[in-house]
Design a protein around this motif. Structure first.
Motif, short mmCIF file in Angstrom:
data_model
loop_
_atom_site.label_atom_id
_atom_site.label_comp_id
_atom_site.label_asym_id
_atom_site.label_seq_id
_atom_site.Cartn_x
_atom_site.Cartn_y
_atom_site.Cartn_z
N ALA A 14 6.83 2.82 5.94
CA ALA A 14 5.44 2.32 5.92
C ALA A 14 5.31 1.07 6.78
CB ALA A 14 5.01 2.03 4.48
N GLY A 74 0.78 -1.23 0.00
CA GLY A 74 0.00 0.00 0.00
C GLY A 74 0.81 1.28 0.00
N PHE A 75 2.15 1.16 0.08
CA PHE A 75 2.98 2.37 0.15
C PHE A 75 2.98 3.12 -1.17
CE2 PHE A 75 7.13 4.33 -0.80
CZ PHE A 75 7.07 5.37 0.12
N ALA A 76 2.81 4.42 -1.07
CA ALA A 76 2.96 5.31 -2.22
C ALA A 76 3.71 6.55 -1.73
CB ALA A 76 1.60 5.70 -2.78
N GLY A 91 4.86 10.08 -0.77
CA GLY A 91 4.12 11.32 -0.58
C GLY A 91 2.69 11.14 -0.10
N GLN A 92 2.25 9.90 0.05
CA GLN A 92 0.87 9.65 0.47
C GLN A 92 0.64 10.04 1.93
OE1 GLN A 92 -0.27 5.51 0.30
NE2 GLN A 92 -2.40 6.04 -0.11
N VAL A 93 1.62 9.75 2.78
CA VAL A 93 1.53 10.06 4.20
C VAL A 93 2.75 10.89 4.58
CG1 VAL A 93 1.46 9.10 6.54
CG2 VAL A 93 0.27 7.92 4.68
N GLU A 94 2.53 12.03 5.25
CA GLU A 94 3.63 12.89 5.64
C GLU A 94 4.61 12.14 6.54
OE1 GLU A 94 4.42 16.98 8.12
OE2 GLU A 94 2.44 16.64 7.29
N CYS A 152 6.37 9.61 5.77
CA CYS A 152 6.50 8.21 5.36
C CYS A 152 7.09 8.21 3.96
CB CYS A 152 5.13 7.53 5.40
SG CYS A 152 5.22 5.75 5.11
N ASN A 153 8.44 8.10 3.92
CA ASN A 153 9.14 8.31 2.66
C ASN A 153 9.70 7.05 2.03
OD1 ASN A 153 8.79 11.16 2.93
ND2 ASN A 153 10.41 11.11 4.49
#
Length: 196
Positions: free
Chosen positions: A105, A90-92, A94-97, A99-100
């Protein structure tokens, strides 16, 4: 008295569980029982009762209490690996601040997993029972597989993996002692040093 033809006879009885469903129910009950009692203090009688089966049936499926404990530990590690795999998938960017990376993730997913206190305590009971050679072998294999999973999913360097698992163990202790009232994502080494 005649039975109502609109109501099937099976409607009054619960459906029988399949063998796989009974096994899963026993493992789920084992998670609850072994999390608090560990290998030595966990009760197969309580597990059987919680799972809705007889105690002899538990032994029929697992052989010994220790084999059941090992199956329960494997299940706990599997749940952790599954959570990590889902986080990586599910990692993308820029999706979660904050979480690079896939490793970030996975770390966030682990912090969420720590809210399941039962799973955390089961994990710690597994480590505590490692004086038993069979438990030690199982925990070593499962932990190694967990490390391999994280490495393969994240592509992280050996040093980043080392830091990830060291941080995870620190978070385990903080969660076990219920450090503060803050969620796990706020636990930092400098906060732990104060002992509050």
């Amino acid at each position: 008295m005649t039975a109502d033809p609109a109501t099937p006879a099976t409607a009054t009885r619960p459906a029988r569980m399949t063998a796989d469903e009974r096994r899963d129910a026993i493992v789920a009950a084992g998670v609850e029982e072994f999390a608090t009692g560990g290998l030595v203090g966990g009760s197969t009688e309580a597990i059987a009762k919680r799972a809705g089966v007889s105690q002899p049936y538990v032994f029929q499926l697992f052989g010994t209490k220790k084999e059941l404990f090992l199956a329960v530990l494997r299940h706990g590690f599997w749940r952790t690996r599954l959570t990590f795999e889902q986080a990586a998938k599910g990692f993308a960017p820029g999706q979660v601040e904050g979480c690079n990376s896939v490793l970030d993730a996975i770390g966030r997913a682990y912090m969420e997993l720590l809210t399941d206190r039962t799973l955390l305590l089961l994990q710690l009971q597994g480590y505590a029972a490692c004086a038993d050679p069979d438990v030690r072998t199982t925990v070593r294999q499962e932990f190694s597989q967990l490390q391999t999973t994280v490495r393969d999913l994240s592509g992280a360097s050996p040093i980043d993996l080392h830091h990830f698992f060291a941080e995870g163990m620190l978070l385990n202790i903080a969660a076990a002692v219920e450090f503060g009232s803050e969620p796990a994502k706020h636990w930092l080494l400098e906060n732990l040093e104060g002992g509050s």
